[in-house]
Design a protein around this motif. Structure first.
Motif, short mmCIF file in Angstrom:
data_model
loop_
_atom_site.label_atom_id
_atom_site.label_comp_id
_atom_site.label_asym_id
_atom_site.label_seq_id
_atom_site.Cartn_x
_atom_site.Cartn_y
_atom_site.Cartn_z
N ALA A 59 -32.69 -71.51 21.47
CA ALA A 59 -31.85 -70.22 21.63
C ALA A 59 -30.19 -70.79 21.38
N VAL A 60 -29.87 -69.86 19.96
CA VAL A 60 -28.14 -70.12 20.61
C VAL A 60 -27.97 -69.09 19.79
N GLY A 61 -27.04 -68.53 19.60
CA GLY A 61 -26.19 -66.81 19.94
C GLY A 61 -25.24 -66.63 18.67
N VAL A 62 -25.47 -66.83 17.17
CA VAL A 62 -24.10 -66.72 16.76
C VAL A 62 -24.29 -65.66 15.69
N ASP A 63 -23.00 -65.28 15.21
CA ASP A 63 -22.42 -63.82 14.18
C ASP A 63 -22.59 -65.54 12.77
N VAL A 64 -23.24 -65.10 12.21
CA VAL A 64 -23.46 -66.27 10.69
C VAL A 64 -22.54 -65.31 9.38
N SER A 65 -22.09 -64.47 9.98
CA SER A 65 -21.02 -64.28 9.10
C SER A 65 -19.06 -64.66 9.48
N ASP A 66 -18.90 -65.64 11.18
CA ASP A 66 -18.36 -65.91 11.64
C ASP A 66 -18.37 -67.80 11.17
N ALA A 67 -17.26 -67.91 10.27
CA ALA A 67 -17.05 -69.37 9.89
C ALA A 67 -16.88 -70.26 11.07
N GLN A 68 -15.91 -69.72 12.26
CA GLN A 68 -15.79 -70.86 13.14
C GLN A 68 -16.94 -70.89 14.19
N ALA A 69 -18.01 -69.59 14.22
CA ALA A 69 -19.00 -69.81 15.24
C ALA A 69 -20.14 -71.18 14.37
N VAL A 70 -20.30 -70.78 12.45
CA VAL A 70 -21.41 -72.14 12.45
C VAL A 70 -21.26 -73.06 12.46
N ASP A 71 -19.62 -73.04 11.99
CA ASP A 71 -18.59 -74.53 12.45
C ASP A 71 -19.40 -74.55 13.62
N ARG A 72 -19.03 -74.46 15.11
CA ARG A 72 -19.34 -75.10 16.17
C ARG A 72 -20.19 -75.00 15.92
N ARG B 273 -19.09 -55.26 5.98
CA ARG B 273 -20.03 -56.24 7.13
C ARG B 273 -20.95 -56.55 6.28
N VAL B 274 -21.63 -55.98 5.52
CA VAL B 274 -23.30 -56.30 4.41
C VAL B 274 -23.27 -57.01 4.23
N LEU B 275 -21.32 -57.86 3.24
CA LEU B 275 -21.73 -58.30 2.33
C LEU B 275 -21.29 -59.69 3.14
N MET B 276 -20.54 -59.68 4.44
CA MET B 276 -20.15 -60.85 5.00
C MET B 276 -21.87 -61.63 5.86
N VAL B 277 -22.60 -60.68 6.47
CA VAL B 277 -23.67 -61.54 6.91
C VAL B 277 -24.75 -61.37 5.61
N ASN B 278 -24.53 -60.88 4.72
CA ASN B 278 -26.00 -60.96 3.83
C ASN B 278 -26.14 -61.79 3.00
N LEU B 279 -24.45 -62.39 2.44
CA LEU B 279 -24.38 -63.19 0.92
C LEU B 279 -22.71 -63.96 2.02
#
Length: 249
Positions: A63-76, A117-123
Motif C-alpha cells: 500500500a502507498v498513499g499518493v496524490d496522483v496530481s502532485d508531481a513531487q509525490a509521484v516522483d517520490r 482539481r478534476v483536471l489535475m486528478v483525472n488527466l
C-alpha cells in the motif's frame, strides 16, 4: 476467473485509486492471477486495508498513499519503486490509471478550484504516472499502460463538463501513447467503462437504479483480458457496458 496466469505471474502492477471500487477489483483480480500489486490511493488507510485483505489470500500487495496530481509525490513514489528490495523492487510491468473524481454541477456553478482539481486528478495524474513509468519500461524493453476511460469520453450529458473534458482527454492521451510507445514494446490500452456499482456513483446518486449498472469485477476482468494478450498483440481500446447502460446507445 482465478488461478495463476503465466502472462501475469510474477509481474508487478501499480493501480491508482486502488483502495476500493474498480481499483480494488483490479488489484484483487491481478493478485489472484499471480501478480504483485502496488495499491496506490490518496487515502492511505484505504490502500492499507485493501493490501492487507489481499495479503490474507496470499497476494503480494503493498500500500502507498499518493496524490496522483502532485508531481513531487509521484516522483517520490517512483524513486522508491526504482530502489531494489521488497514489493517495490526496481521493476514496473504495468500501471493502471484508475484514480478519478467528478463534480456534478452546471458549468456556471463549478468554481475554478473544483474544475482544476478534476483536471489535475483525472488527466494530469495519468500523465504524471506515465511520465514516471515510461523510462523504467523502456529500460526493461516492455510494459503495459491501461487507462480507465468512460462512456463520458464518447458522448456528453449535462452538469458534468469537467469530467467529460478530462475523460475525452484521457482517451486521446491513451491513443497518443499507443502510437508513441509501440516502437518501444510498451503496450497502451484504454478501457471505456459504462456505469458500475461502485461508491463513485452510488455515494453521489443514492437513488440511481442499480439494475442499470454493472459489477466492477466485469470491468476488472476486461483489464486482465487486455493485459494477457500475446506479446505480438495489443488492444488499444475496449468498451465494457452493462446491458441496461443508459449513457450509451
Amino acid at each position: 476467473m482465478s488461478g495463476n496466469d503465466p502472462q501475469l505471474e510474477g509481474k508487478r502492477f501499480l493501480v491508482s485509486g486502488g483502495g476500493g471500487g474498480l481499483g480494488g477489483e483490479i488489484c484483487r483480480m491481478l493478485g489472484e492471477a499471480g501478480a504483485s500489486v502496488i495499491v496506490a490511493d490518496l487515502d492511505l488507510s484505504r490502500a492499507t486495508e485493501c493490501a492487507a485483505s489481499l495479503e490474507q489470500t496470499g497476494v503480494k500487495a503493498h500500500a502507498v498513499g499518493v496524490d496522483v496530481s502532485d508531481a513531487q509525490a509521484v516522483d517520490r513514489l517512483f524513486k522508491e519503486i526504482g530502489r531494489a528490495g521488497g514489493h517495490l523492487a526496481g521493476r514496473i510491468d504495468g500501471i493502471i490509471n484508475n484514480a478519478a473524481i467528478d463534480i456534478t454541477l452546471p458549468v456556471e456553478e463549478v468554481d475554478t478550484e473544483q474544475w482544476r482539481r478534476v483536471l489535475m486528478v483525472n488527466l494530469y495524474g495519468p500523465y504524471l504516472l506515465v511520465h514516471a513509468a515510461v523510462p523504467l519500461m523502456k529500460a526493461q524493453g516492455s510494459g503495459h499502460i491501461v487507462n480507465i476511460a468512460s462512456t463520458a469520453s464518447k458522448r456528453a450529458w449535462p452538469n458534468a463538463s469537467a469530467y467529460h473534458a478530462t475523460k475525452w482527454g484521457v482517451l486521446g492521451f491513451s491513443h497518443a501513447l499507443h502510437a508513441e510507445l509501440r516502437p518501444h514494446r510498451i503496450k497502451v490500452s484504454a478501457i471505456v467503462a459504462g456505469g458500475m456499482r461502485t461508491p463513485f456513483l452510488l455515494d453521489r446518486f443514492p437513488d440511481i437504479d442499480t439494475s442499470t449498472l454493472q459489477d466492477p469485477a466485469n470491468v476488472a476482468r476486461a483489464v486482465r483480458f487486455v493485459l494477457t494478450q500475446p506479446e505480438e498483440t495489443v488492444i488499444p481500446e475496449v468498451m465494457v457496458l452493462p446491458m441496461k447502460e443508459t449513457s450509451w446507445p
